[in-house]
Design an enzyme around this catalytic site. Structure first.
Site, PDB file in Angstrom:
ATOM      1  N   THR A 190      26.082  42.952 -32.552  1.00 53.44           N
ATOM      2  CA  THR A 190      24.591  43.324 -32.605  1.00 53.44           C
ATOM      3  C   THR A 190      24.218  44.329 -33.678  1.00 53.44           C
ATOM      4  OG1 THR A 190      25.159  45.461 -31.269  1.00 53.44           O
ATOM      5  CG2 THR A 190      24.680  43.512 -29.959  1.00 53.44           C
ATOM      6  N   LEU A 236      19.403  45.521 -32.608  1.00 54.90           N
ATOM      7  CA  LEU A 236      18.804  44.927 -31.909  1.00 54.90           C
ATOM      8  C   LEU A 236      19.925  44.450 -30.650  1.00 54.90           C
ATOM      9  CD1 LEU A 236      15.945  44.552 -30.341  1.00 54.90           C
ATOM     10  CD2 LEU A 236      16.175  41.976 -31.191  1.00 54.90           C
ATOM     11  N   HIS A 237      20.243  45.202 -29.651  1.00 56.51           N
ATOM     12  CA  HIS A 237      21.484  44.837 -28.908  1.00 56.51           C
ATOM     13  C   HIS A 237      21.449  43.823 -27.764  1.00 56.51           C
ATOM     14  CE1 HIS A 237      23.344  48.252 -30.973  1.00 56.51           C
ATOM     15  NE2 HIS A 237      22.347  49.215 -30.608  1.00 56.51           N
ATOM     16  N   ASP A 238      20.607  44.363 -26.788  1.00 52.70           N
ATOM     17  CA  ASP A 238      20.646  43.705 -25.206  1.00 52.70           C
ATOM     18  C   ASP A 238      20.033  42.347 -25.569  1.00 52.70           C
ATOM     19  OD1 ASP A 238      21.793  45.685 -24.017  1.00 52.70           O
ATOM     20  OD2 ASP A 238      19.953  46.660 -23.729  1.00 52.70           O
TER      21      ASP A 238
END
Length: 307
Positions: A190, A236-238
């Site tokens: 990520t 930007l992870h999720d």
């Protein structure tokens, strides 16, 4: 698919991406306490759903606290209400009747085996409780796509732990040990998906309600990341979980075995990612590479097609 989440600014972008992708048959959104308390995550999921015009997708509230530990939030990275600078309003539609855990069990057990994917964007408390309630979920889910963990990149809440795993390491340890087929997007991947100025501007240029909300989340993250961490472009992870389900070629995955530290306070939530495994027997896949531009191109495309 089911999305289990704790919105959360990057959860919001992930939900908007999913809502804007008609090939995803969204059976439910389940929420958990994590970035902010569960009453706020359930409200925020319904706000995002309302903005996307997808009120037919039920939202179920789930676990308010970790399995055995005290709750710990991340409001400094998501805003006190979990939606950055946006005002918290009460959505028109309520939460669905019943619990998140019961909804996960019912939806998966009523479907054909391995036909329901579960994208997990927050602590794994709901998932662990669902597996406790119905152990057969492990062989029927397919796959469990998780944002959580860290290996080469180190942690973002402690030196070695990523927040989603650290928030409820006991739940994560149970889920990783359950036998579920899991695809895991930790910080190693990520951190390759950065919200640069050019990428945020491309989202802003779409010009509809969903894109405007996503852009507001990204702008908030950009400001917080610069202030607290010192990076110019926030990771930007999720949304990587949803992006992989839509376009798996954006990522490179490596077979592995993942275990979670639950004993040491110093390394609580550390993910031990072991690549020395037999690939054909591995139940876990770890994302090692991500096409950051490709992920943002996908977000812009899907938000552009949103109502």
């Amino acid at each position: 698919m089911i999305i289990d989440c704790d919105p959360g600014v990057d959860d919001a972008v992930g939900l908007l991406l999913a809502f804007g992708s008609p090939e995803l048959d969204l059976k439910a959104i389940t929420t958990v306490g994590g970035n902010v308390p569960v009453e706020k995550t359930a409200r925020n999921a319904r706000i995002i759903r309302q903005v996307a015009g997808r009120d037919e997708v039920p939202v179920y509230a789930g676990a308010a606290r970790p399995l055995v530990r005290e709750p710990a939030g991340a409001g400094e990275f998501h805003g006190a209400e979990g939606l950055g600078d946006l005002a918290a309003v009460e959505p028109d539609a309520p939460v669905a009747d019943g619990s998140a855990v019961d909804a996960i069990v019912r939806i998966v057990m009523e479907a054909e085996p391995r036909s329901v994917a579960l994208a997990v964007m927050g602590p794994m408390t709901n998932v662990a409780l669902a597996l406790r309630a119905e152990p057969k979920l492990a062989e029927r889910l397919g796959p469990v796509v998780v944002m959580g963990g860290a290996r080469a990149e180190g942690g973002n809440i402690t030196a070695s732990a990523e927040f989603n795993i650290w928030a409820d390491p006991d739940a994560a340890a149970e889920v990783f040990a359950s036998g579920c087929e899991m695809v895991v997007f930790g910080l190693d991947a990520t951190h390759q998906v950065r919200a640069t100025e050019e990428r945020i501007a491309a989202v802003e240029a779409v010009g509809n309600a969903s894109a405007d909300m996503a852009a507001a989340m990204l702008r908030f993250s950009q400001r917080i990341e610069r202030t607290i961490v010192g990076w110019d472009a926030a990771p930007l992870h999720d949304p990587c979980t949803v992006a992989w389900l839509l376009k798996p070629g954006l990522f490179k995955l490596t077979p592995c075995r993942i275990e979670v530290e639950t004993v040491s306070d110093l390394t609580r939530g550390h993910t031990a990612v072991e690549f020395r495994v037999e690939a054909d027997k591995a139940r876990h896949l770890w994302a090692v590479e991500a096409d950051g531009q490709g992920v943002f191109d996908l977000i812009v495309e899907r938000l552009g097609a949103a109502a």
